[in-house]
Design an enzyme around this catalytic site. Structure first.
Site, PDB file in Angstrom:
ATOM      1  N   TYR A  66       0.827  -1.208   0.000  1.00 60.55           N
ATOM      2  CA  TYR A  66       0.000   0.000   0.000  1.00 60.55           C
ATOM      3  C   TYR A  66       0.865   1.264   0.000  1.00 60.55           C
ATOM      4  O   TYR A  66       0.620   2.199  -0.763  1.00 60.55           O
ATOM      5  CB  TYR A  66      -0.905  -0.036   1.233  1.00 60.55           C
ATOM      6  CG  TYR A  66      -1.854   1.131   1.371  1.00 60.55           C
ATOM      7  CD1 TYR A  66      -2.976   1.238   0.553  1.00 60.55           C
ATOM      8  CD2 TYR A  66      -1.640   2.097   2.346  1.00 60.55           C
ATOM      9  CE1 TYR A  66      -3.865   2.302   0.713  1.00 60.55           C
ATOM     10  CE2 TYR A  66      -2.517   3.164   2.505  1.00 60.55           C
ATOM     11  CZ  TYR A  66      -3.629   3.249   1.681  1.00 60.55           C
ATOM     12  OH  TYR A  66      -4.503   4.304   1.835  1.00 60.55           O
TER      13      TYR A  66
ATOM     14  N   LYS B 240       0.995   4.079  -2.954  1.00 55.88           N
ATOM     15  CA  LYS B 240       0.597   5.462  -2.689  1.00 55.88           C
ATOM     16  C   LYS B 240       1.762   6.432  -2.896  1.00 55.88           C
ATOM     17  O   LYS B 240       1.553   7.581  -3.320  1.00 55.88           O
ATOM     18  CB  LYS B 240       0.045   5.583  -1.264  1.00 55.88           C
ATOM     19  CG  LYS B 240      -1.300   4.890  -1.063  1.00 55.88           C
ATOM     20  CD  LYS B 240      -2.355   5.402  -2.034  1.00 55.88           C
ATOM     21  CE  LYS B 240      -3.749   4.934  -1.668  1.00 55.88           C
ATOM     22  NZ  LYS B 240      -4.775   5.419  -2.627  1.00 55.88           N
TER      23      LYS B 240
END
Length: 303
Positions: free
Chosen positions: A155, A159
């Site tokens: 993640y 991002k």
């Protein structure tokens, strides 16, 4: 912010932050393409927007493949005649520490967040450039992508990549009048509920119907999903037309501009640096003030 005549695609907008973005855009006059993998959620979101007097249509499909991206852009043009705003919100979590994270855990998150942002942006930009009237790419990043977060290799990497793509695309699309920004939201959602320090506070606020405590809204910048929508509307509007290439945080009572990576300290050595020379000067030189890393754990005053 009057968005009348504008058309927006919001990925992952069947619930949570994405639904809040779609509702806010529609309430400001934009026609919205709602997207989610859950058809029930898509249909409910479209019905809710229509009941409030807005215009919306739905696409049930997983973000990541180019076919989904093309379908979203094509739907916007077919149903509403154009495409002006893309909000890339779709995302999933597969949290595990590095040594327990599987290839599938990694690939699934990268595919939805990073590849999905890329394919949807490419499809949207193709349409926007053909229209010749500019446009807005609003890419949803995360504090994890700015600072790293325990158990979120996949993640955080995705991002961080989204913020890097925003800076790159801001350069590439400037002449087309298309702005590109990364939004770094913090809000009480099913994702933030997985954080042990936050879950009890969020649950209590929902159980009692009371607002989140002031310390959480201000110190941690965490509020409701609706607290984030003002930034989305600003960036989608004419008022935000000169803002591009930025990573902007919002949540609760906090609005923040994130710094971009840059050289913090520099030293020079004639002829270059040997390992011994680096070791000899590191702690009193370039490395005297190392950067922090990781998202600090939320802590109530007096705790």
């Amino acid at each position: 912010m009057d968005l009348s005549g504008k058309v927006a695609v919001v990925t992952g907008s069947g619930r949570g932050l994405g639904l809040a973005y779609a509702r806010a855009l529609a309430a400001s006059g934009a026609a919205v393409v709602v997207n989610d993998v859950d058809k029930t959620a898509v249909d409910a979101a479209v019905a809710e927007i229509a009941a409030a007097g807005g215009r919306a249509t739905g696409v049930t499909a997983a973000v990541g493949p180019a076919a989904t991206a093309d379908l979203l852009a094509d739907t916007a043009v077919r149903e509403f005649g154009r495409l002006d705003v893309l909000v890339t919100n779709a995302g999933i979590l597969r949290d595990r520490v590095l040594w327990k994270m599987t290839d599938d855990d990694f690939d699934a998150v990268i595919d939805v967040h990073l590849r999905g942002t890329f394919t949807c942006a490419r499809a949207a930009v193709t349409r926007m450039r053909a229209q010749g009237e500019g446009g807005r790419l609003i890419l949803i990043s995360s504090p994890a992508g700015q600072r790293g977060n325990f158990g979120q290799t996949n993640y955080a990497a995705a991002k961080a990549g989204i913020a890097a793509m925003a800076r790159t695309w801001a350069l590439e699309l400037a002449r087309s009048g298309i702005t590109v920004n990364a939004v770094v939201p913090v809000a009480a959602t099913d994702m933030t509920r997985t954080i042990p320090a936050l879950a009890p506070v969020i649950d209590e606020a929902e159980r009692t119907g009371s607002p989140l405590p002031a310390w959480l809204r201000r110190d941690e910048g965490l509020g409701t999903v609706d607290d984030v929508t003002g930034l989305i509307l600003f960036l989608a509007s004419d008022a935000g037309g000169d803002v591009t290439g930025q990573a902007i945080g919002i949540g609760g009572d906090r609005l923040a501009l994130w710094a971009h990576p840059r050289e913090k300290a520099v030293a020079f050595a004639d002829g270059g640096w040997s390992a011994e020379a680096i070791a000899g000067q590191w702690h009193d030189g370039v490395g005297a003030r190392p950067e922090t890393y990781g998202i600090p754990a939320p802590q109530a005053p007096g705790a």
